[in-house]
Design an enzyme around this catalytic site. Structure first.
Site, PDB file in Angstrom:
ATOM      1  N   ASP A  66       0.816  -1.219   0.000  1.00  0.00           N
ATOM      2  CA  ASP A  66       0.000   0.000   0.000  1.00  0.00           C
ATOM      3  C   ASP A  66       0.845   1.262   0.000  1.00  0.00           C
ATOM      4  OD1 ASP A  66      -2.684  -0.515  -0.145  1.00  0.00           O
ATOM      5  OD2 ASP A  66      -2.991  -0.648   2.022  1.00  0.00           O
ATOM      6  N   GLU A 116     -13.690  -2.240  -1.960  1.00  0.00           N
ATOM      7  CA  GLU A 116     -13.931  -2.469  -0.526  1.00  0.00           C
ATOM      8  C   GLU A 116     -15.339  -2.028  -0.141  1.00  0.00           C
ATOM      9  OE1 GLU A 116     -10.890  -1.014   2.126  1.00  0.00           O
ATOM     10  OE2 GLU A 116     -12.063  -1.550   3.908  1.00  0.00           O
TER      11      GLU A 116
HETATM   12  O1  KIV Z   1      -4.883  -1.879   4.131  1.00  0.00           O
HETATM   13  C1  KIV Z   1      -5.466  -2.921   3.820  1.00  0.00           C
HETATM   14  O2  KIV Z   1      -5.341  -3.976   4.449  1.00  0.00           O
HETATM   15  C2  KIV Z   1      -6.328  -2.886   2.639  1.00  0.00           C
HETATM   16  C3  KIV Z   1      -7.346  -3.981   2.517  1.00  0.00           C
HETATM   17  C4  KIV Z   1      -8.479  -3.682   3.422  1.00  0.00           C
HETATM   18  C5  KIV Z   1      -7.783  -4.174   1.116  1.00  0.00           C
HETATM   19  O3  KIV Z   1      -6.259  -1.999   1.867  1.00  0.00           O
END
Ligand code: KIV
Length: 272
Positions: free
Chosen positions: A93, A189
């Site tokens: 991310d 989501e």
């Molecule tokens: O940060 C995370 O774990 C996510 C998931 C909820 C898809 O983005």
């Protein structure tokens, strides 16, 4: 373990492998992980993609949201996970404000790839201009639409998105734009299953759902939620696999993989 980590004969899956799974109608399994040990467990269980999510801010660091997570945190945890896996595709991310400009996004995506070992970077929101820029640099990018935890201060609370027709149309249009801009995959989501089905069928790229119904091309859950070991309340769309499998972590992850592959998860109880 040493022998396992040193084994370089297994190549990680690529984004092309996930696209081929979509075309073949094979469900894609994904879970989050934040360290090498869980990464190895997931990899051994055949999880196709591991997401180093900024959810680590809540389940590992104990914050009330994902907002405090820094780029250094993400690089650190991504590198830990990279050392534990052999076959699973590694997605990381881009945290809050790390994509405020295209230049910042490029610099931070490069850190996740070069220092963290990520193969794909994921960014929240309808940001086609960022995705186009990164994709033009040869970066595989995963979009993220629906509930956007990094926007919690605008949203007010974590709730289902796209219930109203105009909201649903907007999410569908945003999904089209992200694919057009070069996104290699997309996470949806917390949206109604019917909307997620429409998007998954229309887009050519793999669509991975969390709280988005069974008809996405694959599923992702936050690992601590599906093991029910988080400090917060388990979201309604997640399932306690530790309990369902009778208590072992390996068995819990294997059961998740098997249920996703057979489209047994999520059922109506775990969707909207
Ligand atoms: O940060 C995370 O774990 C996510 C998931 C909820 C898809 O983005």
């Amino acid at each position: 373990m040493t022998q396992y980590l040193a084994d370089s004969t297994i190549k990680p899956l690529s984004i092309l492998d996930l696209a081929a799974m979509k075309r073949a109608g094979e469900k894609i399994t994904c879970l989050t992980a934040y360290d090498a040990s869980f990464s190895t467990i997931l990899d051994n269980a055949g999880v196709d993609a591991i997401l180093v999510g900024d959810s680590l801010g809540m389940v590992v660091q104990g914050h009330g949201s994902t907002l405090p997570v820094s780029m250094s945190d993400m690089v650190y945890h991504t590198a830990c996970v990279a050392r534990g896996r052999r076959r699973s595709l590694l997605i990381a991310d881009l945290p809050f404000m790390s994509c405020a400009t295209v230049e910042l996004a490029a610099e931070n995506a490069a850190r996740l790839i070069q220092a963290g070992g990520a193969q794909v970077v994921k960014l929240e929101g309808a940001r086609p201009e960022i995705i186009e820029f990164l994709s033009n640099q040869g970066i595989a990018v995963c979009g993220h639409l629906g509930l956007l935890p990094q926007s919690i201060n605008q949203l007010g609370r974590y709730r289902v998105q796209g219930r109203e027709e105009d909201e649903a149309d907007k999410i569908l249009e945003q999904a089209r734009q992200l694919e057009q801009a070069g996104a290699a995959m997309l996470v949806l989501e917390c949206i109604p299953a019917q909307l997620a089905r429409t998007i998954s069928r229309e887009l050519r790229i793999p669509v991975i759902g969390i709280g988005a119904g069974v008809d996405c091309d694959g599923q992702v859950l936050v690992l601590y939620d599906m093991l029910d070991i988080g400090i917060g309340r388990r979201p309604r769309f997640s399932k306690n696999y530790l309990q369902a499998a009778g208590g072992g972590i390996d068995a819990a992850v294997q059961l998740y993989v098997s249920e996703v592959r057979q489209s047994l998860f999520p059922d109506a109880e775990h969707g909207f």
